[in-house]
Design a protein around this motif. Structure first.
Motif, short mmCIF file in Angstrom:
data_model
loop_
_atom_site.label_atom_id
_atom_site.label_comp_id
_atom_site.label_asym_id
_atom_site.label_seq_id
_atom_site.Cartn_x
_atom_site.Cartn_y
_atom_site.Cartn_z
N THR A 490 0.72 -0.81 0.42
CA THR A 490 -0.06 -0.04 -0.03
C THR A 490 1.17 1.20 0.10
O THR A 490 0.70 2.51 0.07
N GLN A 641 -5.73 -6.03 -5.69
CA GLN A 641 -6.20 -4.35 -4.97
C GLN A 641 -7.60 -3.61 -4.88
O GLN A 641 -7.84 -3.42 -6.06
N SER A 643 -9.50 -0.20 -3.63
CA SER A 643 -9.17 1.21 -3.17
C SER A 643 -10.46 1.38 -2.29
O SER A 643 -11.12 1.06 -3.01
N SER A 679 -9.55 8.20 2.97
CA SER A 679 -9.46 6.86 2.14
C SER A 679 -9.04 5.98 2.56
O SER A 679 -8.58 5.80 3.34
N SER A 681 -6.90 2.23 0.99
CA SER A 681 -6.60 0.99 0.38
C SER A 681 -6.17 -0.38 0.65
O SER A 681 -5.25 -0.55 1.52
#
Length: 710
Positions: A490, A641, A643, A679, A681
């Motif tokens: 990350t 991945q 987000s 935010s 991820s």
């Protein structure tokens, strides 16, 4: 062009000779420039935000202005925020400055709203501008109008729980015979603090937590900027005009932060304590000469020659420690960049054929740049590290030619047809890699049409079919690695890809507009884009470290719906109240075929955004407010991945009191809801999943500005 109306004025018997009182008529021709509305009358669809709207809330940052524009979202309102149309970031939205692409390295958040004349939002491409506009184009036009003996001074101060920001702007203009001039200057500073909080979690394949870290990174930052936009215009005896337009911008940014990571479970990172201090300066100077010549046939040639210089410098100290197993980090990193460019553009227009507005033009330029990056031990910055210093040189040459015709087929139907060929050649080389060359060219046919439905007061339909593209920027194709301190899935290193290809898109836009009173509009539009050679950043493990690199990866589709309404209250009911209302709603969808679902959207696309606004005027007082909503959610970047971006809600209010025609006070508040940004991820491998979640606090602020004319 503004429509022109002929008006018949009666002549009295006393004014006319005997016997001719009914024969002689006086014809008065009036140019109804005020009745021209580019949003309504132009075949090419656009939204124009005028200077009055731009300065309404007393913003010091143009990003805060744009977040209220229908169909436009901003990733963050602070330094480095990204402007998005159709919710798309990553360069899909083209940003122009006076019709030319904003120079590399220029941070548009350092541009003051005070020096902007208008902002044009083009939902569909046109041949006149670069077609690197898959999502759309936003053209920021600097102040050009010259009014006789105009003198205006504005002084402002903003304050909040975490910021202080004084501002000052000056506007001067006058006419001296055939010479006219204007000068605009804006100075502002913003000092702010921030305390982002990050939580890192580690889980094994069975879902059992194996690691947990929490960190706080107090930041103290300051940005200062100066904008200058002098302009000189001279009109020759034959009607030709020569204009000199200068744009100069100086911006300095500094930040000090102290990062502390507390490990609650699992191994500690390499540097649980990381102190960093950074200074950055950026200056842009552009000079533009514009010559306009009108031919006897009615044709016109508009040619520009502009030169550009951009200089940037960055220095950073890093001190890391706290892990006995890792060598203490003491790094001094310095980087400098300089860009020089020359651009020539021109447009020849002709109305020789009745009902047609033909135009042909060119846009070419050459730009060169050099970069250097030095990394030293902070205790001995004069001694190079074993890895050595890095130097790069780049060159970009481009050429575009286009033709277009706006054809009024009937009074109710107009058609825009255009085509643009655009070629770009880039070359980069450095002391750590071999020379990399990249060539690309695109032919973009464009068609737009406007149909005003007969028998209605103001109903009309629009349709546009376009071919657009997005070329990789130089940073994406240079195979230079930028390293992270605590390298992980990350927080990876990044490296460019010299084999990156442009993304191509075929787009269609359709809309219905209803005008039923002055200033009253209802609009509904739909759009779709099919993108080939979609570029996304892939994170991989190269055997030693985690690395992120841009890669062409399959195709993508995006489509959306936009609704907009704005009208004065007088348009819907009998009232003397001066209240204007406006609202917009945008819903966007997208899919990437090379990424498994769900949530395989484009580049963190904003799925839903909305705005509400109102302005009320009574006597010398004007009040108004704006509410902006931006939805977030999860995005699957790749099979491994994911987000996440949180929902965002902004409420801003303003009040304007006009004491005299030359003195007024503007008070505005921002971020009244003080909703924090979140935010996240995550990255999954065979060994488990790592997740990083960051909370950035947002604070309320108030600004007062005194505006004086003299």
């Amino acid at each position: 062009m503004a429509p022109v109306h002929a008006q018949q004025a009666p002549v009295s018997k006393e004014q006319a000779p005997a016997g001719e009182s009914r024969k002689i008529q006086q014809v008065e021709v009036k140019g109804a420039a005020a009745s021209y509305d580019p949003r309504r009358d132009d075949t090419a669809s656009k939204i124009v935000v005028n200077n009055e709207e731009i300065v309404k809330y007393g913003d010091t940052n143009v990003l805060d202005v744009l977040k209220r524009v229908p169909g436009v979202t901003v990733s963050s309102s602070g330094r480095g925020g990204e402007i998005r149309m159709r919710g798309l970031g990553n360069g899909y939205t083209q940003i122009l400055l006076n019709g030319e692409r904003a120079p590399a390295g220029f941070d548009i958040s350092s541009l003051s709203p005070e020096v902007i004349e208008r902002i044009e939002v083009l939902r569909a491409a046109s041949a006149e501008f670069s077609t690197q506009s898959i999502a759309g184009t936003i053209n920021v036009v600097l102040k050009k109008s010259v009014k006789a003996a105009q003198r205006e001074l504005k002084l402002g101060y903003g304050h909040g729980a975490a910021q202080n920001s004084p501002t000052a702007s000056l506007q001067l203009s006058d006419k001296l015979g055939k010479l006219s001039y204007s000068f605009a200057m804006n100075v502002f500073q913003n000092r702010f603090t921030n305390e982002p909080e990050t939580t890192e979690s580690f889980f094994n394949p069975a879902g059992v937590m194996t690691g947990l870290r929490q960190s706080e990174t107090p930041q103290d930052a300051r940005i200062s900027a100066v904008n200058l936009t002098p302009r000189i215009n001279y009109t020759f005896e034959n009607g030709d005009t020569l204009t000199s337009q200068t744009f100069a911008n100086w911006a300095n940014f500094s930040q000090v932060e102290a990062g502390r990571i507390e490990t609650l479970l699992g191994p500690i990172p390499a540097y649980p304590r990381l102190d960093q201090s950074m200074t950055n300066h950026n200056h842009v100077f552009r000079e533009e000469l514009n010559w306009v010549h009108k031919f006897e046939s009615g044709a016109k040639l508009d040619a520009k020659l502009s030169g550009l210089y951009v200089g940037a410098g960055n220095s950073m100290y890093r001190f890391g420690g706290g892990n006995p197993a890792a060598t203490p980090l003491r790094a001094f990193i310095e980087s400098d960049a300089a860009i020089r460019g020359l651009t020539s553009t021109g447009k020849y227009t002709s109305s020789r054929f009745e009902g047609h507005a033909l135009a042909f033009g060119w846009d070419g330029g050459y730009q060169s740049g050099d970069d250097r990056r030095l990394e030293r031990d902070a205790a001995a910055p004069a001694v190079p590290l074993p890895g050595g210093d890095e130097f790069y040189e780049s060159a970009v040459s481009r050429l575009a030619v286009y033709g277009q015709d706006e054809w009024n087929v009937t009074p109710a139907w107009s058609v825009y047809l255009g085509a643009r060929w655009e070629g770009i050649r880039t070359s980069t080389e450095g002391n750590t890699y071999a020379q990399v060359k990249n060539n690309s060219s695109v032919l973009s046919p464009i068609a737009q049409t406007l149909y005003k439905i007969p028998g209605t007061k103001g109903d009309q339909l629009r349709l546009a079919v376009t071919r657009t593209y997005k070329a990789p920027n130089q940073q994406q194709i240079i195979p230079h690695r930028f390293t992270s301190v605590n390298n992980s899935q990350t927080e990876p290193d990044s490296i460019g890809n010299p084999n990156l290809k442009p993304e191509l898109a075929l787009g269609i836009d359709a809309s219905y507009e209803h005008y039923w009173a002055e200033g009253a509009l209802l609009s509904a539009s739909v759009s779709s884009r099919r993108i080939t050679d979609y570029t996304r950043s892939l994170v991989v493990f190269d055997g030693a470290r985690w690395v992120s690199t841009p890669t062409n990866s399959g195709n993508a589709k995006t489509y959306g719906v936009e609704l907009e309404a704005k009208f004065p209250l007088k348009a819907v009911m009998e009232t003397t109240t001066n209240l204007d209302l406006r609202a917009s709603l945008s819903r966007n969808w997208s899919t990437v075929d090379s990424v498994p679902g769900p949530d395989n959207r484009l580049d963190g696309q904003t799925p839903l955004s909305a705005t509400l606004g109102a302005d009320y005027k009574t006597g010398a007082l004007t009040l108004g407010g704006s509410y902006v909503f931006k939805n977030g959610g999860f995005v699957r970047v790749s099979g491994n991945q994911i987000s996440y971006q949180s929902v965002r809600r902004d409420l801003d209010l303003y009040a304007l009191w006009k004491f005299t025609p030359k003195l007024q006070l503007r008070v505005a508040t921002a971020n009244l809801l003080a909703q924090d940004n979140i935010s996240q991820s995550s990255y999954t491998t065979a060994a488990g999943t790592q997740t990083s979640r960051t909370l950035n606090p947002v604070h309320r602020s108030v600004r007062a500005t005194v505006e004086m004319k003299f």
